[in-house]
Design a protein around this motif. Structure first.
Motif, PDB file in Angstrom:
ATOM      1  N   PHE A   1       0.814  -1.213   0.000  1.00  0.00           N
ATOM      2  CA  PHE A   1       0.000   0.000   0.000  1.00  0.00           C
ATOM      3  C   PHE A   1       0.854   1.273   0.000  1.00  0.00           C
ATOM      4  O   PHE A   1       0.426   2.314  -0.498  1.00  0.00           O
ATOM      5  N   LEU A   2       2.068   1.193   0.591  1.00  0.00           N
ATOM      6  CA  LEU A   2       2.928   2.369   0.670  1.00  0.00           C
ATOM      7  C   LEU A   2       3.772   2.584  -0.587  1.00  0.00           C
ATOM      8  O   LEU A   2       4.356   3.651  -0.767  1.00  0.00           O
ATOM      9  N   TYR A   3       3.841   1.586  -1.450  1.00  0.00           N
ATOM     10  CA  TYR A   3       4.705   1.681  -2.633  1.00  0.00           C
ATOM     11  C   TYR A   3       4.160   2.723  -3.605  1.00  0.00           C
ATOM     12  O   TYR A   3       2.988   2.717  -3.969  1.00  0.00           O
ATOM     13  N   VAL A   4       5.036   3.625  -4.003  1.00  0.00           N
ATOM     14  CA  VAL A   4       4.683   4.649  -5.005  1.00  0.00           C
ATOM     15  C   VAL A   4       5.672   4.531  -6.151  1.00  0.00           C
ATOM     16  O   VAL A   4       6.877   4.760  -5.968  1.00  0.00           O
ATOM     17  N   PRO A   5       5.216   4.164  -7.359  1.00  0.00           N
ATOM     18  CA  PRO A   5       6.147   4.018  -8.482  1.00  0.00           C
ATOM     19  C   PRO A   5       6.713   5.364  -8.904  1.00  0.00           C
ATOM     20  O   PRO A   5       6.023   6.382  -8.875  1.00  0.00           O
ATOM     21  N   THR A   6       7.983   5.364  -9.293  1.00  0.00           N
ATOM     22  CA  THR A   6       8.635   6.608  -9.733  1.00  0.00           C
ATOM     23  C   THR A   6       8.214   6.920 -11.167  1.00  0.00           C
ATOM     24  O   THR A   6       8.241   6.034 -12.032  1.00  0.00           O
ATOM     25  N   VAL A   7       7.817   8.159 -11.393  1.00  0.00           N
ATOM     26  CA  VAL A   7       7.370   8.594 -12.733  1.00  0.00           C
ATOM     27  C   VAL A   7       8.362   9.615 -13.261  1.00  0.00           C
ATOM     28  O   VAL A   7       8.649  10.609 -12.591  1.00  0.00           O
ATOM     29  N   LYS A   8       8.863   9.369 -14.439  1.00  0.00           N
ATOM     30  CA  LYS A   8       9.823  10.281 -15.042  1.00  0.00           C
ATOM     31  C   LYS A   8       9.085  11.464 -15.663  1.00  0.00           C
ATOM     32  O   LYS A   8       8.114  11.273 -16.383  1.00  0.00           O
ATOM     33  N   PRO A   9       9.503  12.709 -15.354  1.00  0.00           N
ATOM     34  CA  PRO A   9       8.834  13.878 -15.931  1.00  0.00           C
ATOM     35  C   PRO A   9       8.882  13.862 -17.450  1.00  0.00           C
ATOM     36  O   PRO A   9       9.870  13.476 -18.053  1.00  0.00           O
ATOM     37  N   ALA A  10       7.744  14.259 -18.060  1.00  0.00           N
ATOM     38  CA  ALA A  10       7.636  14.218 -19.525  1.00  0.00           C
ATOM     39  C   ALA A  10       8.554  15.222 -20.195  1.00  0.00           C
ATOM     40  O   ALA A  10       9.030  15.010 -21.301  1.00  0.00           O
ATOM     41  N   ASN A  11       8.787  16.366 -19.512  1.00  0.00           N
ATOM     42  CA  ASN A  11       9.583  17.423 -20.120  1.00  0.00           C
ATOM     43  C   ASN A  11      11.066  17.349 -19.783  1.00  0.00           C
ATOM     44  O   ASN A  11      11.807  18.287 -19.984  1.00  0.00           O
ATOM     45  N   GLU A  12      11.473  16.224 -19.199  1.00  0.00           N
ATOM     46  CA  GLU A  12      12.885  16.093 -18.820  1.00  0.00           C
ATOM     47  C   GLU A  12      13.761  15.988 -20.057  1.00  0.00           C
ATOM     48  O   GLU A  12      13.460  15.229 -20.988  1.00  0.00           O
TER      49      GLU A  12
END
Length: 283
Positions: free
Chosen positions: A159-170
């Motif tokens: 429940f605590l796991y948050v997947p890392t999302v790469k910024p689109a504008n990077e």
């Protein structure tokens, strides 16, 4: 070793094991008897108290009271004993079922081979110790606790796991390795605080302040700080420090060139002095 000696050794070992088991059984029985007596006394005390309380309450209301019966100690069974009896009955039933299953298997095997079938005897309940090993119980309990703990841990982590999302504008373009960078040269912002060497006149003023503040301690009857303080034109090393040497009214003084210390020469050695004010030093 002969067959007879092997058999005798086996019988002796079995007898020793049986004696040990009997001793353990006697010890367990004595312990159980002691606990039974303790539980019975507790039950009698509690029931008597409740009967007295009930009789008193019934008498105040004018109704008939029926006291709870207190059985003899041989007939009494505590809650833990009743629980143990129930568990023992269940274990004995499973034990008998196991022997019957084994007998059926042996009977089938004997019929197939054409040999006589001798069934395994089913012992009486009192002859078999069916209570589970305490060590096994503890191991099972520890394993169960660990299993529950791991399940809870993985559920919480899920429940605590948050997947890392790469910024689109990077900007994913690699840096140009040929680019030349200008770096500012290092400069130390700190000032140099090394104590300097002071002049003879500064040292003389320092000594004048010390004599003014300590003339009685030095041994003068009056303040001679305004008298002639003369530089002896030489340096001495006192306590690993270079010192100017002065004379004043028959006494010799040494003042550190860094004004870190002042000394008066007495009885063949330099004794330290200090000042109490700064009116002359900063005049």
């Amino acid at each position: 070793m002969s067959k007879e000696s092997k058999l005798a050794k086996k019988e002796a070992k079995a007898a020793k094991k049986a004696a040990k088991a009997e001793k353990a059984a006697q010890k367990a029985a004595a312990k159980a008897e002691k606990k039974h007596a303790k539980d019975y006394d507790k039950f009698v005390k509690k029931t008597t108290k409740e009967n007295e309380k009930g009789a008193k309450k019934a008498a105040s209301k004018g109704v008939e009271f029926t006291a709870a019966e207190i059985p003899a100690i041989e007939e009494f069974k505590s809650k833990s004993e009743l629980k143990a009896i129930k568990a023992n009955d269940k274990a004995y039933a499973a034990y008998v079922k196991k022997i019957n299953k084994k007998n059926a298997k042996l009977e089938k095997k004997a019929a197939k081979k054409g040999t006589p079938f001798v069934p395994l005897a089913i012992p009486e309940k009192d002859e078999v110790i069916l209570t589970e090993n305490k060590k096994k119980k503890i191991i099972k309990m520890i394993f169960l606790i660990l299993l529950i703990w791991l399940m809870v841990y993985f559920i919480i982590m899920w429940f605590l796991y948050v997947p890392t999302v790469k910024p689109a504008n990077e900007d994913t373009t690699a840096e140009d390795s040929s680019k030349v960078y200008d770096y500012e040269g290092y400069s130390n912002p700190h000032e140099i605080t090394t104590t300097p060497d002071y002049s003879i006149s500064d040292a003389k003023r320092f000594l004048q302040q010390v004599i003014h503040d300590n003339y009685k301690v030095i041994g003068y009857s009056s303040d001679v700080s305004n008298s002639g303080i003369t530089y002896n034109n030489k340096l001495v090393n006192v306590n690993n420090a270079e010192c100017y040497v002065f004379s004043c009214s028959g006494k010799t003084f040494a003042v550190s060139v860094k004004l870190s210390a002042c000394y008066v020469y007495e009885n063949g050695k330099y004794e330290p002095l200090t000042f109490n004010d700064t009116n002359i030093i900063f005049k």
